[in-house]
Design a protein around this motif. Structure first.
Motif, PDB file in Angstrom:
ATOM      1  N   HIS A   1      -6.337  -4.237  -6.719  1.00 38.66           N
ATOM      2  CA  HIS A   1      -7.679  -3.687  -6.539  1.00 38.66           C
ATOM      3  C   HIS A   1      -8.393  -3.579  -7.880  1.00 38.66           C
ATOM      4  O   HIS A   1      -9.597  -3.886  -7.985  1.00 38.66           O
ATOM      5  CB  HIS A   1      -7.576  -2.330  -5.850  1.00 38.66           C
TER       6      HIS A   1
ATOM      7  N   LEU B   1      -1.866  -6.539   4.652  1.00 40.17           N
ATOM      8  CA  LEU B   1      -1.127  -5.287   4.463  1.00 40.17           C
ATOM      9  C   LEU B   1       0.346  -5.514   4.111  1.00 40.17           C
ATOM     10  O   LEU B   1       1.085  -4.540   3.900  1.00 40.17           O
ATOM     11  CB  LEU B   1      -1.223  -4.432   5.727  1.00 40.17           C
TER      12      LEU B   1
ATOM     13  N   ARG C   1     -10.213  -1.214   5.877  1.00 42.85           N
ATOM     14  CA  ARG C   1      -9.626  -2.335   5.158  1.00 42.85           C
ATOM     15  C   ARG C   1     -10.738  -3.219   4.587  1.00 42.85           C
ATOM     16  O   ARG C   1     -11.894  -3.112   5.000  1.00 42.85           O
ATOM     17  CB  ARG C   1      -8.734  -3.143   6.098  1.00 42.85           C
TER      18      ARG C   1
ATOM     19  N   PHE D   1      -0.992  -2.631  -4.590  1.00 45.15           N
ATOM     20  CA  PHE D   1      -2.412  -2.712  -4.279  1.00 45.15           C
ATOM     21  C   PHE D   1      -3.273  -2.157  -5.411  1.00 45.15           C
ATOM     22  O   PHE D   1      -4.421  -2.586  -5.590  1.00 45.15           O
ATOM     23  CB  PHE D   1      -2.718  -1.950  -2.986  1.00 45.15           C
ATOM     24  N   TYR D   2      -2.757  -1.205  -6.159  1.00 48.68           N
ATOM     25  CA  TYR D   2      -3.551  -0.572  -7.216  1.00 48.68           C
ATOM     26  C   TYR D   2      -3.961  -1.601  -8.269  1.00 48.68           C
ATOM     27  O   TYR D   2      -5.141  -1.691  -8.649  1.00 48.68           O
ATOM     28  CB  TYR D   2      -2.749   0.567  -7.858  1.00 48.68           C
TER      29      TYR D   2
ATOM     30  N   THR E   1       1.334   1.763  -6.440  1.00 48.97           N
ATOM     31  CA  THR E   1       1.530   0.660  -5.494  1.00 48.97           C
ATOM     32  C   THR E   1       1.011  -0.664  -6.047  1.00 48.97           C
ATOM     33  O   THR E   1       0.113  -0.675  -6.905  1.00 48.97           O
ATOM     34  CB  THR E   1       0.806   0.959  -4.169  1.00 48.97           C
TER      35      THR E   1
ATOM     36  N   LEU F   1      -7.252   3.474   4.648  1.00 45.68           N
ATOM     37  CA  LEU F   1      -6.527   2.844   3.550  1.00 45.68           C
ATOM     38  C   LEU F   1      -6.951   3.458   2.222  1.00 45.68           C
ATOM     39  O   LEU F   1      -8.136   3.508   1.896  1.00 45.68           O
ATOM     40  CB  LEU F   1      -6.797   1.333   3.537  1.00 45.68           C
TER      41      LEU F   1
ATOM     42  N   ILE G   1      -5.861   3.612  -2.062  1.00 43.81           N
ATOM     43  CA  ILE G   1      -5.187   2.855  -3.111  1.00 43.81           C
ATOM     44  C   ILE G   1      -4.472   3.829  -4.034  1.00 43.81           C
ATOM     45  O   ILE G   1      -5.111   4.567  -4.795  1.00 43.81           O
ATOM     46  CB  ILE G   1      -6.189   1.995  -3.910  1.00 43.81           C
TER      47      ILE G   1
ATOM     48  N   TYR H   1       0.816  -1.218   0.000  1.00 45.93           N
ATOM     49  CA  TYR H   1       0.000   0.000   0.000  1.00 45.93           C
ATOM     50  C   TYR H   1       0.849   1.267   0.000  1.00 45.93           C
ATOM     51  O   TYR H   1       0.321   2.375  -0.120  1.00 45.93           O
ATOM     52  CB  TYR H   1      -0.918   0.029   1.224  1.00 45.93           C
ATOM     53  N   CYS H   2       2.166   1.138   0.131  1.00 38.99           N
ATOM     54  CA  CYS H   2       3.040   2.286   0.402  1.00 38.99           C
ATOM     55  C   CYS H   2       3.509   2.948  -0.887  1.00 38.99           C
ATOM     56  O   CYS H   2       4.058   2.285  -1.781  1.00 38.99           O
ATOM     57  CB  CYS H   2       4.248   1.821   1.220  1.00 38.99           C
TER      58      CYS H   2
END
Length: 406
Positions: A216, A145, A176, A212-213, A210, A204, A206, A27-28
């Protein structure tokens, strides 16, 4: 004479960026890098060198009189530094600035990098406050995470930190996947049972850069919808307020007197000097009406090292901020905190009061809607306004009057 010269100047914050982590969280989007080896002696030398090169820009130096109220080691994972690095940077800063008697010196740490002996060494180096990246209180959430620690390890790290420091903060991430009001309330109660002095609670998000993008976008997980996230936010304010940790900023809660002074420097739109890869700064001489300059150093650690070794600094951005942009920045920052944009602060920055700048119909509309309050010359966002701050500030900044003499 130095004291009298400093009295009309804004206090100053110093940010030091340590760019290395043991692993990159999905996520960073911060400027952090994983490296198998770090030349700590070289980094120690060049962080000090960049600080010495840039300090004169804000009234620092051997004969400087600028007052330093906070020093923040961020990252990355600064607790991976050798404590000697922190000690050398702190000592260099002490020679360049007038330290506040109660200066706050913060170190960010991850539970996996907390060792009791190392924490004692950081305290001896001059660290006064630790911010611990707990992020969640249960193992399943931590695994999602991408964190390398368990909930038990986080609690052990918190205990080790508290054995050395009496000013400790920790972070949690909420909204989350599959997190509802009941589970978040229970998690907050577990956090409060630890009797924290300060909590940073981040929703959180997005970010496009990252991992996560992509996950997702592929539908691998879903976040709570807007109404669900708003319910979590509202519950957070109510529960922490009742527990004696009211929100002093959108995402930050503290017991009275435990607010993060360094972050208040940002949110009050005061000056801060940034050193290390990718560090930002807002520089001026700190006196009323002085023009601010925006600075940023090169993000890449290798290039940063090369440029500091060659030039003494690694600045890639270094430009005066036009007044209209400075007004926008001040509004965006100051309305995040409960004290808001005070008339005194606005006059120091721009020689005017908020009412001289903003369209009265816009102001009245936001006040009537319950998003802003006006008390004399002070402008504040209400709790409702802070929950919708992006929309409120966007509306407020649509019709801005020219500053007197601007």
């Amino acid at each position: 004479m130095a004291d009298s010269l400093a009295t009309d100047r804004d206090p100053l914050g110093l940010y030091v960026h340590w760019p290395f982590c043991r692993a990159k969280c999905p996520y960073c989007d911060f400027n952090s890098h994983v490296s198998d080896s770090v030349d700590h002696a070289l980094w120690r030398d060049l962080l000090v060198r960049e600080l010495e090169a840039l300090a004169p820009r804000v009234g620092g130096g051997p004969d400087g009189d600028r007052r330093l109220v906070s020093l923040f080691f961020g990252g990355g994972t600064p607790s991976l530094m050798e404590p000697e690095t922190a000690a050398d940077v702190i000592e260099a800063a002490r020679k360049l600035f007038r330290f506040n008697n109660d200066i706050e010196i913060t170190l960010e740490a991850n539970p996996t990098s907390v060792e009791a002996a190392k924490m004692a060494a950081f305290r001896a180096a001059g660290i006064t406050r630790v911010s611990l990246g707990v992020q969640a209180m249960d193992d399943a959430a931590l695994k999602f995470l991408g964190r390398e620690h368990s909930a038990a390890e986080a609690l052990a790290a918190l205990e080790a930190v508290r054995a050395q420091f009496d000013n400790v903060s920790f972070d949690l991430i909420y909204a989350r996947p599959e997190q509802d009001l009941a589970t978040w309330t229970a998690e907050l109660e577990r956090a409060l049972a630890l009797e924290p002095e300060h909590l940073s609670l981040y929703q959180l998000t997005i970010e496009p850069t990252t991992p996560f993008y992509a996950r997702h976008a592929r539908g691998e997980f879903a976040l709570p919808d807007e109404d669900g996230a708003a319910d979590l936010y509202d519950a957070t304010q109510e529960i922490l307020g009742a527990a004696g940790l009211p929100a002093y900023e959108v995402s930050n809660h503290a017991r009275p007197g435990r607010e993060c002074r360094h972050n208040l420097v940002y949110w009050r739109y005061q000056d801060y000097l940034g050193i290390g890869p990718g560090a930002h700064g807002r520089l001026s001489d700190g006196r009323p009406g002085s023009t601010k300059t925006a600075t940023r150093t090169h993000r890449a650690p290798k290039i940063w090292l090369e440029r500091v070794a060659r030039d003494g600094h690694a600045l890639v951005d270094d430009a005066a901020i036009p007044t209209d942009e400075a007004v926008m920045e001040a509004v965006l920052m100051c309305l995040r905190i409960d004290e808001g944009l005070t008339g005194e602060r606005f006059r120091h920055l721009f020689g005017a009061a908020p009412a001289d700048l903003f369209d009265p119909r816009t102001l009245d509309g936001l006040v009537e809607a319950g998003f802003l309050t006006i008390d004399g010359a002070d402008l504040r966002a209400t709790a409702e306004g802070r929950a919708r701050l992006d929309a409120v500030t966007s509306r407020l900044l649509q019709n801005v009057r020219p500053l007197p003499g601007g």
